[in-house]
Write a protein that holds these residues in place. Structure first.
Motif, PDB file in Angstrom:
ATOM      1  N   ASP A   1       0.956  -1.149  -0.020  1.00 27.48           N
ATOM      2  CA  ASP A   1       0.095  -0.087  -0.005  1.00 27.48           C
ATOM      3  C   ASP A   1       0.809   1.269   0.114  1.00 27.48           C
ATOM      4  OD1 ASP A   1       0.841   0.778   2.931  1.00 27.48           O
ATOM      5  OD2 ASP A   1      -0.730  -1.031   3.298  1.00 27.48           O
ATOM      6  N   LEU A   2       0.267   2.482  -0.215  1.00 26.81           N
ATOM      7  CA  LEU A   2       0.866   3.703  -0.347  1.00 26.81           C
ATOM      8  C   LEU A   2       0.049   4.815   0.512  1.00 26.81           C
ATOM      9  CD1 LEU A   2       2.781   5.735  -1.586  1.00 26.81           C
ATOM     10  CD2 LEU A   2       1.365   5.526  -3.373  1.00 26.81           C
ATOM     11  N   VAL A   3       0.664   5.790   1.223  1.00 26.52           N
ATOM     12  CA  VAL A   3      -0.367   6.692   1.345  1.00 26.52           C
ATOM     13  C   VAL A   3       0.352   8.017   0.877  1.00 26.52           C
ATOM     14  CG1 VAL A   3      -0.908   8.161   3.582  1.00 26.52           C
ATOM     15  CG2 VAL A   3      -0.877   5.643   3.774  1.00 26.52           C
ATOM     16  N   MET A   4      -0.590   8.802   0.210  1.00 23.36           N
ATOM     17  CA  MET A   4       0.009   9.972  -0.499  1.00 23.36           C
ATOM     18  C   MET A   4      -0.700  11.313   0.550  1.00 23.36           C
ATOM     19  SD  MET A   4      -0.809  11.125  -4.240  1.00 23.36           S
ATOM     20  CE  MET A   4       0.288  10.138  -5.072  1.00 23.36           C
ATOM     21  N   THR A   5       0.062  12.222   0.895  1.00 25.34           N
ATOM     22  CA  THR A   5      -0.240  13.372   1.304  1.00 25.34           C
ATOM     23  C   THR A   5      -0.288  14.502   0.754  1.00 25.34           C
ATOM     24  OG1 THR A   5       2.009  13.581   2.512  1.00 25.34           O
ATOM     25  CG2 THR A   5       0.239  12.134   3.909  1.00 25.34           C
ATOM     26  N   GLU A   6       0.217  14.360  -0.240  1.00 26.21           N
ATOM     27  CA  GLU A   6       0.419  15.548  -1.326  1.00 26.21           C
ATOM     28  C   GLU A   6       0.033  15.167  -2.788  1.00 26.21           C
ATOM     29  OE1 GLU A   6       4.293  17.522  -1.160  1.00 26.21           O
ATOM     30  OE2 GLU A   6       3.874  18.168   1.186  1.00 26.21           O
ATOM     31  N   THR A   7      -0.421  16.072  -3.517  1.00 28.68           N
ATOM     32  CA  THR A   7      -0.695  15.755  -4.780  1.00 28.68           C
ATOM     33  C   THR A   7       0.579  16.158  -5.783  1.00 28.68           C
ATOM     34  OG1 THR A   7      -1.705  18.028  -5.355  1.00 28.68           O
ATOM     35  CG2 THR A   7      -3.256  16.378  -4.833  1.00 28.68           C
ATOM     36  N   GLY A   8       1.328  16.918  -5.030  1.00 28.68           N
ATOM     37  CA  GLY A   8       2.656  17.296  -5.976  1.00 28.68           C
ATOM     38  C   GLY A   8       2.080  18.627  -6.779  1.00 28.68           C
ATOM     39  N   ILE A   9       1.114  19.143  -6.882  1.00 28.29           N
ATOM     40  CA  ILE A   9       0.887  20.090  -7.904  1.00 28.29           C
ATOM     41  C   ILE A   9       0.333  21.552  -6.908  1.00 28.29           C
ATOM     42  CG2 ILE A   9      -0.756  20.631  -9.683  1.00 28.29           C
ATOM     43  CD1 ILE A   9      -1.115  17.996 -10.404  1.00 28.29           C
TER      44      ILE A   9
ATOM     45  N   ALA B   1      13.084  12.104 -11.526  1.00 32.57           N
ATOM     46  CA  ALA B   1      14.106  11.018 -11.998  1.00 32.57           C
ATOM     47  C   ALA B   1      14.943  10.437 -10.890  1.00 32.57           C
ATOM     48  CB  ALA B   1      15.294  11.521 -13.074  1.00 32.57           C
ATOM     49  N   ASP B   2      15.260  11.242  -9.956  1.00 27.03           N
ATOM     50  CA  ASP B   2      15.827  10.805  -8.502  1.00 27.03           C
ATOM     51  C   ASP B   2      14.903  10.014  -7.946  1.00 27.03           C
ATOM     52  OD1 ASP B   2      14.229  12.825  -7.678  1.00 27.03           O
ATOM     53  OD2 ASP B   2      15.869  13.651  -6.245  1.00 27.03           O
ATOM     54  N   ALA B   3      13.948  10.171  -7.886  1.00 20.96           N
ATOM     55  CA  ALA B   3      12.962   9.245  -7.040  1.00 20.96           C
ATOM     56  C   ALA B   3      12.846   8.042  -7.799  1.00 20.96           C
ATOM     57  CB  ALA B   3      11.538   9.956  -6.961  1.00 20.96           C
ATOM     58  N   ALA B   4      12.836   8.290  -9.084  1.00 21.18           N
ATOM     59  CA  ALA B   4      12.764   6.852 -10.005  1.00 21.18           C
ATOM     60  C   ALA B   4      13.978   5.951  -9.690  1.00 21.18           C
ATOM     61  CB  ALA B   4      12.582   7.262 -11.393  1.00 21.18           C
ATOM     62  N   LEU B   5      15.295   6.617  -9.547  1.00 17.56           N
ATOM     63  CA  LEU B   5      16.296   5.817  -9.348  1.00 17.56           C
ATOM     64  C   LEU B   5      16.189   4.991  -8.126  1.00 17.56           C
ATOM     65  CD1 LEU B   5      18.957   8.345 -10.752  1.00 17.56           C
ATOM     66  CD2 LEU B   5      18.265   6.101 -11.858  1.00 17.56           C
ATOM     67  N   ARG B   6      15.717   5.828  -7.040  1.00 21.42           N
ATOM     68  CA  ARG B   6      15.644   5.136  -5.615  1.00 21.42           C
ATOM     69  C   ARG B   6      14.725   3.944  -5.821  1.00 21.42           C
ATOM     70  NH1 ARG B   6      15.239  10.611  -4.058  1.00 21.42           N
ATOM     71  NH2 ARG B   6      12.756  10.254  -3.722  1.00 21.42           N
ATOM     72  N   GLY B   7      13.744   4.058  -6.700  1.00 22.93           N
ATOM     73  CA  GLY B   7      12.847   2.817  -7.031  1.00 22.93           C
ATOM     74  C   GLY B   7      13.480   1.779  -7.791  1.00 22.93           C
ATOM     75  N   GLY B   8      14.774   1.964  -8.237  1.00 24.05           N
ATOM     76  CA  GLY B   8      15.091   0.865  -8.875  1.00 24.05           C
ATOM     77  C   GLY B   8      14.818   0.861 -10.320  1.00 24.05           C
ATOM     78  N   LEU B   9      15.345  -0.132 -10.861  1.00 23.51           N
ATOM     79  CA  LEU B   9      15.085  -0.356 -12.453  1.00 23.51           C
ATOM     80  C   LEU B   9      13.388  -0.296 -12.777  1.00 23.51           C
ATOM     81  CD1 LEU B   9      17.436  -3.187 -13.640  1.00 23.51           C
ATOM     82  CD2 LEU B   9      17.697  -0.466 -13.848  1.00 23.51           C
ATOM     83  N   HIS B  10      12.881  -0.931 -12.126  1.00 26.47           N
ATOM     84  CA  HIS B  10      11.192  -0.770 -12.048  1.00 26.47           C
ATOM     85  C   HIS B  10      10.734   0.779 -12.117  1.00 26.47           C
ATOM     86  CE1 HIS B  10       6.861  -1.310 -11.104  1.00 26.47           C
ATOM     87  NE2 HIS B  10       7.020  -1.868 -12.492  1.00 26.47           N
ATOM     88  N   GLY B  11      11.300   1.631 -10.948  1.00 27.93           N
ATOM     89  CA  GLY B  11      10.990   2.989 -11.123  1.00 27.93           C
ATOM     90  C   GLY B  11      11.536   3.630 -12.252  1.00 27.93           C
TER      91      GLY B  11
ATOM     92  N   THR C   1       7.511   0.661  -5.515  1.00 25.53           N
ATOM     93  CA  THR C   1       8.506   1.655  -6.082  1.00 25.53           C
ATOM     94  C   THR C   1       7.582   2.855  -6.068  1.00 25.53           C
ATOM     95  OG1 THR C   1       7.769   0.867  -8.358  1.00 25.53           O
ATOM     96  CG2 THR C   1       9.808   0.001  -7.368  1.00 25.53           C
ATOM     97  N   ALA C   2       6.672   3.240  -5.220  1.00 26.31           N
ATOM     98  CA  ALA C   2       5.830   4.078  -5.402  1.00 26.31           C
ATOM     99  C   ALA C   2       6.367   5.536  -5.253  1.00 26.31           C
ATOM    100  CB  ALA C   2       4.607   4.047  -4.159  1.00 26.31           C
ATOM    101  N   THR C   3       7.451   5.634  -4.564  1.00 22.56           N
ATOM    102  CA  THR C   3       8.059   6.990  -4.639  1.00 22.56           C
ATOM    103  C   THR C   3       8.201   7.708  -5.968  1.00 22.56           C
ATOM    104  OG1 THR C   3      10.320   5.949  -4.565  1.00 22.56           O
ATOM    105  CG2 THR C   3       9.242   6.839  -2.330  1.00 22.56           C
ATOM    106  N   ALA C   4       8.402   6.668  -7.067  1.00 21.97           N
ATOM    107  CA  ALA C   4       8.506   7.084  -8.451  1.00 21.97           C
ATOM    108  C   ALA C   4       7.366   7.634  -8.996  1.00 21.97           C
ATOM    109  CB  ALA C   4       8.927   5.974  -9.257  1.00 21.97           C
TER     110      ALA C   4
END
Length: 452
Positions: free
Chosen positions: A89-97, A413-423, A401-404
């Motif tokens: 699961d994932l909890v999102m507290t910001e839409t990022g917009i 992109a840095d969040a994607a890298l933290r999520g590994g290849l799948h991110g 890999t939800a941080t991506a």
């Protein structure tokens, strides 16, 4: 025959917003709403069926401030959203917009919201008529009048401009636009109801107080089959919640491995009905409780605490503005089944259409709604494409890999890298998909496709 400057078919968020904007800019505007009864409304009005939630930046897209929305319309102010996969699961507290509202979003009473927009339209000077059904609209581009609306009571109404706001069922829109499609083509081919819409079902239930979460909307992904098919729980006024789901129309259970999906059972001979899905969701999530612990609130919703309604699940269409016609909101495919929402798009497109019609500038409508909503629509269409063939394991992997996926403005992109290849893969597919829809390529029917 009565004549008006702007005739608006449908009195929901898009129609009321169009009427208010047209009247504010000096036009003689009339809304024609067939009207339906609802258990949660004292008078007939628009269908008003929707999961009824707004994210922070959606309020800005509607060109409202949260202070304008009456207190009796708002049910819960939200701190975030919870997303559940089969095992992660994932909890999102910001839409990022960026948004002027400082919360995550809010849930609201959809019928009261529609009634508020209706009151805004009439206060601006628009004529809002309930119990008036439009059978057809006949258009003579060079005629006087240009549009003749045939009404169910046998009367006719003429107008300089027509705004189509009859929702995702498109009961009037389809026939109107057929006039402007190439010979042999119909809107039922472009937007067939069985594939252009999802079906949604929800129940208003009183939850045990210890389970009620007033601060979060909740979604479950990967536990029922179908593209962008998912159940949800939205908090209303404590401890009442809307518990519902959306799914494509006409799914065949033989296309799925029943064992993979938590809400399917080996004894199923077909895809479960909405009320059965909700019973199974409640058993899955709250195994220590009985269904009787979640009683229906029968004076809510459309009837007996329940409601079924279509959601547009397609890419939007442009309008034949050369004929003096604008298609708005759900009728144009402006609702997204991916995130269960479209009131913001309906309000904004309605406002644009009404204003431009009043200013004799409707030819700018397609350009203006795309300028206002391009990023929102491209984001939704791209995400829907991204998950089109996902199964339960794909959703679990995505939540790992939800941080991506947290920054919906452009997935960092840095969040994607933290999520590994799948991110990295998810980010690349998202960015490439969104790039591919630039320049209104997401529209599946363009202005130039009409024979106007």
């Amino acid at each position: 025959m009565e004549h008006v400057d702007v005739a608006i078919v449908g009195g929901g968020p898009a129609g009321s917003s169009a009427a208010a904007a047209a009247a504010d800019h000096g036009a003689d505007a009339v809304v024609l709403e067939k009207g339906v009864p609802r258990a949660d409304r004292d008078r007939t009005g628009p269908d008003s069926t929707d999961a009824a939630g707004l994210l922070d930046y959606w309020i800005d897209l509607m060109e409202f401030s949260v202070d304008e929305i009456p207190d009796h319309v708002i049910l819960s102010e939200l701190d975030g959203a919870k997303f559940y996969g089969p095992n992660n699961d994932l909890v999102m507290t910001e839409t990022g917009i960026d948004a002027s509202y400082d919360g995550f979003g809010l849930t609201f009473h959809r019928a009261r919201f529609d009634d508020w927009l209706r009151e805004r339209a009439t206060a601006a000077g628009a004529d809002y008529r309930v119990g008036v059904s439009v059978r057809s609209v006949e258009t003579d581009v060079h005629g006087d009048p240009r549009h003749t609306l045939r009404l169910a009571d046998g009367d006719d109404l003429s107008a300089d401009y027509v705004v189509l706001a009859d929702g995702p069922q498109r009961t009037v829109t389809g026939g109107v636009l057929d006039q402007f499609l190439p010979a042999g083509q119909q809107m039922s081919d472009v937007l067939p109801s069985t594939t252009a819409n999802h079906i949604a079902y929800q129940e208003h239930r009183r939850m045990p107080e210890e389970l009620f979460d007033p601060d979060h909307i909740e979604f479950w992904w990967g536990i029922m089959p179908g593209h962008t098919a998912y159940p949800w729980i939205f908090p209303n006024d404590p401890p009442v919640a809307r518990i519902g789901l959306t799914m494509p129309i006409g799914l065949d259970i033989d296309d799925y491995d029943v064992a993979e999906w938590d809400l399917l059972e080996e004894s199923d001979e077909g895809i479960p009905r909405g009320n059965e899905y909700i019973r199974r969701l409640l058993r899955r999530q709250f195994p220590d409780y009985e269904l009787a612990d979640f009683p229906l609130v029968e004076d809510r919703g459309k009837s007996g605490g329940t409601e079924t309604y279509p959601i547009s699940s397609t890419r939007p269409i442009e309008s034949p503005v050369g004929a003096g016609i604008a298609v708005t909101g759900g009728a144009m495919g402006g609702t997204s089944a991916f995130h269960e929402g479209g009131d913001h798009v309906a309000v904004r497109t309605g406002k644009i259409a009404g204003r431009l019609a009043a200013q004799d500038s409707l030819e700018r409508y397609n350009d203006e709604w795309q300028a206002a909503l391009d990023d929102e629509i491209r984001r939704n269409v791209t995400f829907a494409d991204l998950v089109r063939d996902w199964g339960p394991s794909d959703w679990d992997r995505a939540f790992e890999t939800a941080t991506a996926l947290q920054d919906v403005r452009g997935i960092k992109a840095d969040a994607a890298l933290r999520g590994g290849l799948h991110g990295v893969e998810l980010v690349a597919r998202y960015k490439w998909g969104k790039f591919g829809y630039r320049g209104s390529r997401y529209a599946q029917l363009h202005e130039d496709d009409y024979t106007v």
